[in-house]
Design a protein around this motif. Structure first.
Motif, short mmCIF file in Angstrom:
data_model
loop_
_atom_site.label_atom_id
_atom_site.label_comp_id
_atom_site.label_asym_id
_atom_site.label_seq_id
_atom_site.Cartn_x
_atom_site.Cartn_y
_atom_site.Cartn_z
N HIS A 166 1.03 -1.38 -0.02
CA HIS A 166 0.07 0.45 0.10
C HIS A 166 0.64 1.04 0.07
N ALA A 167 0.32 2.12 -0.63
CA ALA A 167 0.61 3.19 -0.82
C ALA A 167 0.29 4.77 0.24
N ASP A 168 -0.59 4.29 0.87
CA ASP A 168 -1.08 5.06 1.80
C ASP A 168 -1.60 5.06 2.91
N GLY A 225 -8.36 -5.32 -3.44
CA GLY A 225 -7.63 -4.19 -3.35
C GLY A 225 -7.82 -3.26 -4.08
N ASP A 226 -6.86 -2.41 -5.14
CA ASP A 226 -6.38 -1.06 -5.82
C ASP A 226 -7.26 -1.30 -7.18
N ALA A 227 -7.25 -2.87 -7.50
CA ALA A 227 -6.99 -3.20 -9.09
C ALA A 227 -8.95 -2.41 -9.45
N LEU A 228 -9.42 -3.20 -9.16
CA LEU A 228 -11.32 -2.45 -9.46
C LEU A 228 -12.19 -1.93 -8.39
N LEU A 229 -12.09 -0.59 -8.70
CA LEU A 229 -12.18 0.11 -7.17
C LEU A 229 -14.16 -0.09 -7.73
N ILE A 230 -14.87 0.61 -7.44
CA ILE A 230 -16.03 0.59 -7.32
C ILE A 230 -16.10 2.04 -8.70
N1 LIG Z 1 -5.57 11.36 -1.58
C1 LIG Z 1 -5.34 10.16 -1.26
C2 LIG Z 1 -4.81 9.84 -2.27
C3 LIG Z 1 -4.46 8.16 -2.38
C4 LIG Z 1 -3.97 7.07 -3.62
O1 LIG Z 1 -3.94 8.13 -4.44
N2 LIG Z 1 -4.93 6.16 -3.76
C5 LIG Z 1 -4.29 5.65 -4.90
C6 LIG Z 1 -4.24 4.03 -4.36
S1 LIG Z 1 -3.34 3.53 -3.10
C7 LIG Z 1 -4.83 5.32 -5.87
O2 LIG Z 1 -5.54 4.51 -6.95
N3 LIG Z 1 -6.03 6.23 -5.56
C8 LIG Z 1 -7.46 5.47 -6.51
C9 LIG Z 1 -8.51 7.06 -6.41
O3 LIG Z 1 -7.70 7.99 -5.64
O4 LIG Z 1 -9.38 6.94 -6.92
C10 LIG Z 1 -4.08 10.25 0.01
O5 LIG Z 1 -3.31 11.27 -0.24
O6 LIG Z 1 -4.04 9.43 0.63
#
Ligand SMILES: N[C@@H](CCC(=O)N[C@@H](CS)C(=O)NCC(=O)O)C(=O)O
Ligand SMILES: [Fe+2]
Length: 367
Positions: free
Chosen positions: A59-61, A140-145
């Motif tokens: 995870h990145a966040d 996960g973060d592959a397919l989101l709604i």
């Molecule tokens: N604002 C959030 C953004 C997080 C973010 O970019 N998450 C990634 C997943 S690690 C993503 O793909 N988010 C989908 C989206 O923003 O629609 C933060 O700062 O944590």
């Protein structure tokens, strides 16, 4: 069967708990470090024995709670004979250290009488997987709604994500319920059928259109990325004291790393003039290096990387290129070298996998 969808408001991410009714074994998917107390209480109050903590990706966040939960449970009451310890698990393509089990496409996770199928769904990150349990898929973060994860870091690839979603997730039964890793609008569940029809990024879109959409996004980096990614790659919060002091500095260095595509690097690497003032270090394990590597690369595994020794050997003015398998370890190595004072450090995006996929030559071990 017990099933819970839990929410972490700070990251807008979901954690899932599934437990079997026959022997009360449970798994947690995508736990969050700030919610350890909540998750431990839920396990205790429901009389559950945790068998696995699963992560859909690095995870990145937020920081994963996988290792902290395992540690907390190991410190509790002695396990009855025959009851297995908690295992932490993530895809092997995440190249994250410190997990007990590394998953691949088609692997099965067993708990009680339940089973979860691992489906590799790379694209948001190279190591992203989805978990299929009964008629639920945890994406996960592959397919989101209504959308999908971004593809602009952690060896992400819009092409790979398009194929993962259209050729793998969208081939599941349309009734299968989609439980995403996050949602910023409070939506909790969808279905494969709904996403095929209504997902704004994918429904009726060609690969070219999807890639154009992803290329046009340019979202800001997640606020906690420079804390979360290095920590998640190196063992959750269970960092050895020697390393934990380094993480914030490495994280700061990760912020402005230079990267280069495999094609561009391969062109530049042909130049003898460039080679005289450049070193290419391959930070994978010696075993991975032996299988295949870029011609001229020097093997320097990440866990043996000694920036001071490298600097003594080549000098601080040398440009250092770092390469690994997917581009994850090379970023960590590059950050460490930057931090140690090398002026120019560049990581090769996508690593040896991208090199091979681009059809570029590799030195291979003879059969
Ligand atoms: N604002 C959030 C953004 C997080 C973010 O970019 N998450 C990634 C997943 S690690 C993503 O793909 N988010 C989908 C989206 O923003 O629609 C933060 O700062 O944590
Ligand atoms: Fe993510």
């Amino acid at each position: 069967m017990t099933f819970r969808q839990l929410f972490d408001p700070a990251s807008s991410t979901y954690t899932y708990l599934i437990a079997d009714d026959t022997n009360h074994e449970a798994v947690l998917i995508d736990s969050v470090i700030d919610q350890v107390a909540r998750d431990l209480a839920l396990l205790r109050d429901n009389g559950l024995t945790l068998r696995y903590t699963l992560d859909t990706h690095v995870h990145a966040d937020h920081v994963t709670a996988a290792h902290a939960i395992k540690q907390a449970l190991a410190g509790g009451a002695a396990r009855p004979a025959g009851v297995a310890a908690v295992q932490t698990a993530v895809s092997r393509d995440c190249n994250a250290a410190g997990y007990d089990r590394y998953l691949g496409d088609g692997d099965v996770i067993l708990f009680g009488r339940e089973e979860i199928l691992v489906i590799a769904t790379p694209g948001h990150t190279a190591g992203s997987v989805s978990f299929l349990w009964r008629d639920h898929v945890f994406t996960g973060d592959a397919l989101l709604i209504g959308g999908c994860g971004r593809t602009d870091f952690q060896s992400g690839s819009a092409e790979a994500l398009y194929h993962s979603i259209t050729q793998k997730l969208f081939t599941l039964d349309e009734q299968v319920l989609v439980y995403p890793g996050r949602d910023y609008k409070g939506r909790r569940v969808s279905s494969i059928g709904e996403e095929k029809l209504f997902n704004a990024r994918l429904a009726g879109k060609s690969l070219k259109e999807f890639v154009a959409i992803m290329d046009s996004l340019g979202p800001p980096a997640p606020a906690r990325i420079h804390e979360a990614v290095p920590v998640n790659l190196v063992r959750g919060t269970e960092l050895p004291p020697a390393l934990s002091g380094q993480v914030p500095r490495e994280a700061a260095a990760l912020a402005d790393l230079d990267s280069i595509s495999v094609r561009q690097f391969s062109d530049e690497w042909q130049s003898p003039a460039l080679r005289r003032r450049t070193v290419l270090i391959d930070v994978r394990t010696p075993a991975e290096f032996a299988i295949e590597h870029v011609e001229g690369a020097q093997s320097l595994p990440l866990d043996q990387l000694d920036p001071a020794a490298l600097m003594a050997r080549v000098g601080p003015a040398h440009t250092v290129f770092c390469i690994c398998q997917t581009g994850t370890r090379s970023q960590l190595a590059a950050a460490r070298l930057r931090e140690a004072g090398f002026a120019q450090v560049v990581h090769v995006d996508g690593g040896t996998n991208a090199w091979r996929t681009a059809g570029l030559p590799l030195v291979r071990a003879s059969p």
